[in-house]
Scaffold this motif. Structure first.
Motif, PDB file in Angstrom:
ATOM      1  N   PRO A 194     -38.705  43.678 -55.187  1.00  0.00           N
ATOM      2  CA  PRO A 194     -39.857  44.315 -54.531  1.00  0.00           C
ATOM      3  C   PRO A 194     -39.803  44.119 -53.014  1.00  0.00           C
ATOM      4  O   PRO A 194     -39.205  43.155 -52.535  1.00  0.00           O
ATOM      5  N   GLY A 208     -45.374  42.125 -51.264  1.00  0.00           N
ATOM      6  CA  GLY A 208     -46.159  41.322 -52.197  1.00  0.00           C
ATOM      7  C   GLY A 208     -47.637  41.499 -51.883  1.00  0.00           C
ATOM      8  O   GLY A 208     -48.014  41.647 -50.716  1.00  0.00           O
ATOM      9  N   LEU A 246     -48.783  38.917 -63.231  1.00  0.00           N
ATOM     10  CA  LEU A 246     -47.813  39.291 -62.209  1.00  0.00           C
ATOM     11  C   LEU A 246     -47.348  40.691 -62.560  1.00  0.00           C
ATOM     12  O   LEU A 246     -46.855  40.930 -63.672  1.00  0.00           O
ATOM     13  N   PHE A 260     -45.253  44.257 -61.558  1.00  0.00           N
ATOM     14  CA  PHE A 260     -44.219  44.931 -60.774  1.00  0.00           C
ATOM     15  C   PHE A 260     -44.408  46.428 -60.916  1.00  0.00           C
ATOM     16  O   PHE A 260     -44.735  46.913 -62.000  1.00  0.00           O
ATOM     17  N   VAL A 266     -44.813  43.813 -55.758  1.00  0.00           N
ATOM     18  CA  VAL A 266     -45.121  42.824 -56.786  1.00  0.00           C
ATOM     19  C   VAL A 266     -46.526  42.317 -56.478  1.00  0.00           C
ATOM     20  O   VAL A 266     -46.855  41.993 -55.335  1.00  0.00           O
ATOM     21  N   VAL A 297     -42.997  34.838 -55.094  1.00  0.00           N
ATOM     22  CA  VAL A 297     -42.812  36.244 -54.699  1.00  0.00           C
ATOM     23  C   VAL A 297     -41.952  36.343 -53.433  1.00  0.00           C
ATOM     24  O   VAL A 297     -41.205  37.299 -53.253  1.00  0.00           O
TER      25      VAL A 297
END
Ligand code: HPA
Length: 271
Positions: free
Chosen positions: A21, A24, A64, A66, A75, A99
């Motif tokens: 990713p 974050g 969490l 994605f 993310v 992350v």
């Protein structure tokens, strides 16, 4: 030790979500609804992730996630652990460090906060331009983890100037009223006394909350670009006559859900 744990956690997460990713996002109290805007690729509940702690506070989901927001790969930490829950600072910043090690370049932190800026109203937003750490501790206490960053990290621009400018432009374009100011991070879990709020005003703050500061410190240690936004869910103690409650915090967050989501969606894609 911490670095080994992080390595193990990152390995586990990558076995499920191998894509890297770029951005974050940590969603604060009552602000978890943003996930509706994500084209979700993977959802991993915190309780399945090594060394992650389940969330205990109402309004914090504990996933969490994605996925994609437009073409941006993100993310999302849907819910966080707080120092007042009795967690060590190491535990509080563990998801932020995770992350970071997943490869993000920028971190967007959101929270609910009590406001005491001159013209603030509940339901408005404040771009955090700097903070004052009043938690009485620091997540980097103890031996420095040199794999993560330097012993004495610079905090001169803890909140990235370009990201602040971008946030301002988007609020202006969307015609959403916003403030910009200093966030005072306290341990909680009590809300402040009116005398404490007068003190926070005197030292230059405009908002107060029980999160974010540890994550911003850990993220700066790791060299991430950081942006942070407070949803002013209530006027701080003593500013209005009303007593404070977590119900008010989550109710206000719910009321501004559309504006918050609309803002974040555009901001994430602009980075
Ligand atoms: N004080 C501290 N934390 C908070 C507040 C507050 O008034 N509102 C939401 N989080």
């Amino acid at each position: 030790m911490v670095f080994q744990k992080l390595t193990e956690t990152v390995k586990y997460i990558r076995s499920i979500a191998p894509n890297k990713p770029r951005v974050g996002i940590t969603l604060g109290s009552g602000l978890g609804a943003f996930v509706k805007e994500i084209e979700v690729e993977h959802t991993i509940p915190y309780h399945e992730i090594p060394y992650f702690m389940p969330t205990t506070v109402e309004g914090h989901q504990g996933n969490l996630i994605f996925g994609k927001v437009g073409s941006q790969s993100v993310v999302v930490l849907q819910g966080r652990n707080h120092y007042y829950e009795g967690h060590s600072m190491e535990t509080v910043v563990f998801p932020t460090r995770t992350v970071a090690l997943l490869g993000i370049e920028s971190l967007i932190l959101t929270n609910s906060a009590g406001g005491f800026g001159e013209t603030m109203q509940a339901g408005e937003f404040m771009i955090i331009e700097d903070h004052i750490n009043l938690m009485g501790t620091n997540p980097l206490m103890g031996p420095n983890i040199k794999e993560l960053g330097p012993r004495f990290p610079d905090m001169t621009e803890a909140y990235d100037k370009n990201l602040i400018e971008k946030m301002e432009q988007i609020f202006q374009k969307q015609q959403v009223r916003y403030h910009k100011g200093i966030y005072c991070g306290v341990s909680g879990p009590t809300y402040e006394t009116p005398a404490e709020v007068r003190y926070l005003k005197l030292i230059g703050g405009k908002a107060v909350g029980m999160s974010t500061v540890p994550e911003v410190i850990a993220a700066n240690h790791l060299g991430l670009r950081v942006a942070a936004l407070s949803c002013i869910t209530n006027l701080a103690a003593g500013i209005s006559r009303q007593k404070l409650s977590h119900q008010e915090v989550t109710d206000t967050a719910k009321q501004v859900e559309k504006q918050f989501t609309g803002f974040l969606k555009e901001f994430v894609q602009s980075i």
